[in-house]
Scaffold this motif. Structure first.
Motif, PDB file in Angstrom:
ATOM      1  N   ASP A  73       0.806  -1.214   0.000  1.00 62.05           N
ATOM      2  CA  ASP A  73       0.000   0.000   0.000  1.00 62.05           C
ATOM      3  C   ASP A  73       0.849   1.279   0.000  1.00 62.05           C
ATOM      4  O   ASP A  73       0.308   2.385   0.061  1.00 62.05           O
ATOM      5  N   GLY A  74       2.181   1.122  -0.029  1.00 56.81           N
ATOM      6  CA  GLY A  74       3.072   2.282  -0.087  1.00 56.81           C
ATOM      7  C   GLY A  74       3.196   3.030   1.219  1.00 56.81           C
ATOM      8  O   GLY A  74       3.550   4.209   1.231  1.00 56.81           O
ATOM      9  N   ILE A  75       2.913   2.346   2.334  1.00 53.95           N
ATOM     10  CA  ILE A  75       2.925   2.999   3.647  1.00 53.95           C
ATOM     11  C   ILE A  75       4.265   2.760   4.346  1.00 53.95           C
ATOM     12  O   ILE A  75       4.652   1.612   4.567  1.00 53.95           O
ATOM     13  N   PRO A  76       4.975   3.818   4.711  1.00 52.92           N
ATOM     14  CA  PRO A  76       6.231   3.651   5.444  1.00 52.92           C
ATOM     15  C   PRO A  76       5.978   3.049   6.829  1.00 52.92           C
ATOM     16  O   PRO A  76       4.984   3.356   7.485  1.00 52.92           O
ATOM     17  N   PHE A  99      14.469   5.180  -4.009  1.00 53.81           N
ATOM     18  CA  PHE A  99      13.393   5.990  -3.453  1.00 53.81           C
ATOM     19  C   PHE A  99      12.100   5.725  -4.212  1.00 53.81           C
ATOM     20  O   PHE A  99      12.105   5.635  -5.441  1.00 53.81           O
ATOM     21  N   THR A 100      11.005   5.632  -3.468  1.00 58.75           N
ATOM     22  CA  THR A 100       9.682   5.519  -4.081  1.00 58.75           C
ATOM     23  C   THR A 100       9.001   6.882  -4.128  1.00 58.75           C
ATOM     24  O   THR A 100       8.014   7.048  -4.823  1.00 58.75           O
ATOM     25  N   MET A 101       9.524   7.842  -3.369  1.00 58.02           N
ATOM     26  CA  MET A 101       9.046   9.223  -3.402  1.00 58.02           C
ATOM     27  C   MET A 101      10.241  10.146  -3.201  1.00 58.02           C
ATOM     28  O   MET A 101      10.948  10.034  -2.201  1.00 58.02           O
ATOM     29  N   ASP A 102      10.461  11.014  -4.157  1.00 55.92           N
ATOM     30  CA  ASP A 102      11.510  12.020  -4.033  1.00 55.92           C
ATOM     31  C   ASP A 102      11.061  13.063  -3.010  1.00 55.92           C
ATOM     32  O   ASP A 102       9.876  13.117  -2.650  1.00 55.92           O
ATOM     33  N   PRO A 103      11.976  13.928  -2.527  1.00 53.25           N
ATOM     34  CA  PRO A 103      11.567  14.953  -1.576  1.00 53.25           C
ATOM     35  C   PRO A 103      10.345  15.727  -2.073  1.00 53.25           C
ATOM     36  O   PRO A 103      10.324  16.217  -3.200  1.00 53.25           O
ATOM     37  N   CYS A 118      15.007  -4.510   3.253  1.00 52.77           N
ATOM     38  CA  CYS A 118      14.685  -5.544   4.244  1.00 52.77           C
ATOM     39  C   CYS A 118      13.189  -5.797   4.300  1.00 52.77           C
ATOM     40  O   CYS A 118      12.688  -6.389   5.267  1.00 52.77           O
ATOM     41  N   GLY A 119      12.442  -5.285   3.294  1.00 52.59           N
ATOM     42  CA  GLY A 119      11.005  -5.504   3.237  1.00 52.59           C
ATOM     43  C   GLY A 119      10.152  -4.314   3.615  1.00 52.59           C
ATOM     44  O   GLY A 119       8.934  -4.425   3.689  1.00 52.59           O
ATOM     45  N   ASN A 120      10.780  -3.160   3.856  1.00 55.15           N
ATOM     46  CA  ASN A 120      10.036  -1.998   4.353  1.00 55.15           C
ATOM     47  C   ASN A 120      10.256  -0.748   3.515  1.00 55.15           C
ATOM     48  O   ASN A 120      11.286  -0.586   2.872  1.00 55.15           O
ATOM     49  N   LEU A 121       9.293   0.148   3.614  1.00 55.90           N
ATOM     50  CA  LEU A 121       9.460   1.513   3.146  1.00 55.90           C
ATOM     51  C   LEU A 121       9.706   2.376   4.374  1.00 55.90           C
ATOM     52  O   LEU A 121       9.058   2.193   5.410  1.00 55.90           O
ATOM     53  N   ILE A 122      10.646   3.298   4.264  1.00 56.63           N
ATOM     54  CA  ILE A 122      10.994   4.197   5.356  1.00 56.63           C
ATOM     55  C   ILE A 122      10.837   5.620   4.855  1.00 56.63           C
ATOM     56  O   ILE A 122      11.246   5.955   3.737  1.00 56.63           O
TER      57      ILE A 122
END
Length: 129
Positions: A73-76, A99-103, A118-122
């Motif tokens: 779902d693209g949720i960090p 990056f999935t979203m630039d600044p 490691c499986g996550n978005l941060i």
């Protein structure tokens, strides 16, 4: 009351330790064998006695599903504060971080989102002043 430890589920503790220390710049605090896995924590070098992040194995089905659904779902899974988001973005991109979203300006903060391998978005965030 204050937060002293928080967890991030990871699919590989060795890979997570490598990424969180060598790429992001955190410092290993604890690495204690716990059977098949380890009690593995990192801290910010800016606050070595501050909140520890447990690089928690996602070996439980609920943890895997939680991690997978957030990512789909693209949720960090969490947010780290930075002083200069553009500088940090460039530094991490230079190290091959995806990056999935630039600044992006998000009102009171500028945010960017990356894959931690490691499986996550941060998400990283810088307050807009």
């Amino acid at each position: 009351m204050k937060v002293i430890v928080t967890s991030i589920f990871v699919d590989d503790q060795d890979n997570a330790l490598e990424f969180y220390t060598n790429t992001l710049g955190f410092v290993k605090k604890h690495d204690v064998p716990q059977g098949e896995f380890r009690w593995l924590t990192v801290v910010s070098p800016e606050d070595p006695e501050g909140t520890e992040i447990v690089l928690e194995p996602n070996n439980h089905q609920a943890a895997k599903q939680y991690q997978e659904r957030l990512r789909q779902d693209g949720i960090p899974v969490t947010m780290f504060g930075v002083d200069n988001i553009q500088q940090e973005y460039e530094r991490l991109k230079g190290q091959g971080v995806k990056f999935t979203m630039d600044p992006t300006n998000a009102g009171p903060v500028t945010i960017a989102i990356f894959d931690d391998t490691c499986g996550n978005l941060i998400q990283i965030a810088q307050p807009n002043r």
